[in-house]
Design a protein around this motif. Structure first.
Motif, PDB file in Angstrom:
ATOM      1  N   GLY A 148     -16.111 -84.391  80.959  1.00 29.19           N
ATOM      2  CA  GLY A 148     -16.974 -83.454  81.657  1.00 29.19           C
ATOM      3  C   GLY A 148     -17.438 -83.896  83.016  1.00 29.19           C
ATOM      4  O   GLY A 148     -17.087 -84.967  83.523  1.00 29.19           O
ATOM      5  N   ASN A 149     -18.252 -83.020  83.577  1.00 31.96           N
ATOM      6  CA  ASN A 149     -18.853 -83.220  84.869  1.00 31.96           C
ATOM      7  C   ASN A 149     -20.277 -82.690  84.789  1.00 31.96           C
ATOM      8  O   ASN A 149     -20.535 -81.518  85.029  1.00 31.96           O
ATOM      9  CB  ASN A 149     -18.065 -82.459  85.951  1.00 31.96           C
ATOM     10  N   VAL A 150     -21.174 -83.562  84.351  1.00 34.64           N
ATOM     11  CA  VAL A 150     -22.581 -83.176  84.206  1.00 34.64           C
ATOM     12  C   VAL A 150     -23.408 -84.047  85.114  1.00 34.64           C
ATOM     13  O   VAL A 150     -23.243 -85.243  85.152  1.00 34.64           O
ATOM     14  CB  VAL A 150     -23.052 -83.330  82.742  1.00 34.64           C
ATOM     15  N   TRP A 166     -27.000 -80.534  77.041  1.00 36.27           N
ATOM     16  CA  TRP A 166     -26.739 -80.153  75.653  1.00 36.27           C
ATOM     17  C   TRP A 166     -27.986 -79.646  74.934  1.00 36.27           C
ATOM     18  O   TRP A 166     -27.924 -79.286  73.764  1.00 36.27           O
ATOM     19  CB  TRP A 166     -26.065 -81.290  74.894  1.00 36.27           C
ATOM     20  N   CYS A 218     -16.767 -77.105  73.760  1.00 33.23           N
ATOM     21  CA  CYS A 218     -16.971 -77.129  75.207  1.00 33.23           C
ATOM     22  C   CYS A 218     -18.089 -76.182  75.605  1.00 33.23           C
ATOM     23  O   CYS A 218     -18.270 -75.128  74.998  1.00 33.23           O
ATOM     24  CB  CYS A 218     -15.669 -76.718  75.901  1.00 33.23           C
ATOM     25  N   VAL A 240     -19.938 -74.715  79.500  1.00 31.42           N
ATOM     26  CA  VAL A 240     -19.805 -74.730  80.956  1.00 31.42           C
ATOM     27  C   VAL A 240     -20.951 -73.946  81.578  1.00 31.42           C
ATOM     28  O   VAL A 240     -21.423 -72.961  81.013  1.00 31.42           O
ATOM     29  CB  VAL A 240     -18.429 -74.151  81.393  1.00 31.42           C
ATOM     30  N   CYS A 285     -21.066 -71.962  73.705  1.00 30.59           N
ATOM     31  CA  CYS A 285     -19.977 -72.937  73.722  1.00 30.59           C
ATOM     32  C   CYS A 285     -18.695 -72.256  73.262  1.00 30.59           C
ATOM     33  O   CYS A 285     -18.711 -71.121  72.799  1.00 30.59           O
ATOM     34  CB  CYS A 285     -20.296 -74.098  72.776  1.00 30.59           C
ATOM     35  N   ARG A 290     -20.947 -77.527  86.230  1.00 36.28           N
ATOM     36  CA  ARG A 290     -21.243 -78.479  85.154  1.00 36.28           C
ATOM     37  C   ARG A 290     -20.495 -78.056  83.907  1.00 36.28           C
ATOM     38  O   ARG A 290     -20.511 -76.888  83.532  1.00 36.28           O
ATOM     39  CB  ARG A 290     -22.742 -78.526  84.853  1.00 36.28           C
ATOM     40  N   TRP A 291     -19.864 -79.017  83.264  1.00 37.84           N
ATOM     41  CA  TRP A 291     -19.173 -78.725  82.007  1.00 37.84           C
ATOM     42  C   TRP A 291     -19.103 -79.992  81.175  1.00 37.84           C
ATOM     43  O   TRP A 291     -19.207 -81.105  81.694  1.00 37.84           O
ATOM     44  CB  TRP A 291     -17.770 -78.159  82.255  1.00 37.84           C
ATOM     45  N   SER A 292     -18.938 -79.789  79.887  1.00 32.95           N
ATOM     46  CA  SER A 292     -18.832 -80.917  78.966  1.00 32.95           C
ATOM     47  C   SER A 292     -17.985 -80.494  77.772  1.00 32.95           C
ATOM     48  O   SER A 292     -18.191 -79.415  77.215  1.00 32.95           O
ATOM     49  CB  SER A 292     -20.220 -81.353  78.491  1.00 32.95           C
ATOM     50  N   THR A 293     -17.043 -81.338  77.411  1.00 30.47           N
ATOM     51  CA  THR A 293     -16.234 -81.129  76.215  1.00 30.47           C
ATOM     52  C   THR A 293     -16.432 -82.310  75.287  1.00 30.47           C
ATOM     53  O   THR A 293     -16.359 -83.463  75.714  1.00 30.47           O
ATOM     54  CB  THR A 293     -14.736 -80.988  76.558  1.00 30.47           C
TER      55      THR A 293
END
Length: 128
Positions: free
Chosen positions: A126-128, A14, A71, A73, A20, A77-80
């Motif tokens: 997410g998947n970080v 982040w 979100c 990406v 985003c 790797r992604w994060s919401t």
């Protein structure tokens, strides 16, 4: 919510320069998804998006606030971040959001009608 507990990889993700998407809901139900620059304050679990006060996203959040999803990406790797956004117009809040935006991206262009969408994060995916 304590975002510091998400770990160093989450914090770094982040802080990296990524565009985003912000998802809001239109009055008739469909999602409204737009690209944005966003910042995240881990200590307060507050995400910020600067925008023009006349933008559709600002109008959708409005004075009463709205549930949103933010979100980003990068490959796998992604994060919401989900939470409630509120519209902030106070000069000190706008200046703080601009400062944070400049640190992550670049100084924003001048905009006398700038506002801030402040999102109090309540859920992280997410998947970080």
């Amino acid at each position: 919510m304590n975002l510091v507990e998400q770990g160093d990889a989450f914090a770094a993700f982040w802080q990296e320069r990524h565009l985003c998407t912000l998802a809001t809901v239109r009055p008739d139900g469909p999602p409204h998804v737009v690209p944005v620059g966003a910042t995240l304050d881990l200590a307060t679990a507050t995400a910020r998006v600067i925008t023009s006060g006349s933008s559709y996203k600002a109008r959708l959040v409005g004075a009463s606030g709205a549930l949103v999803a933010l979100c980003q990406v990068d490959g796998r790797r992604w994060s919401t971040l989900e939470g409630r956004a509120v519209l902030r117009t106070e000069p000190e809040q706008v200046a703080e959001a601009e400062r944070r935006y400049a640190a992550r991206y670049k100084p924003p262009r001048p905009n006398p009608s700038r506002v801030v969408l402040e999102i109090q994060v309540t859920r992280v995916l997410g998947n970080v």
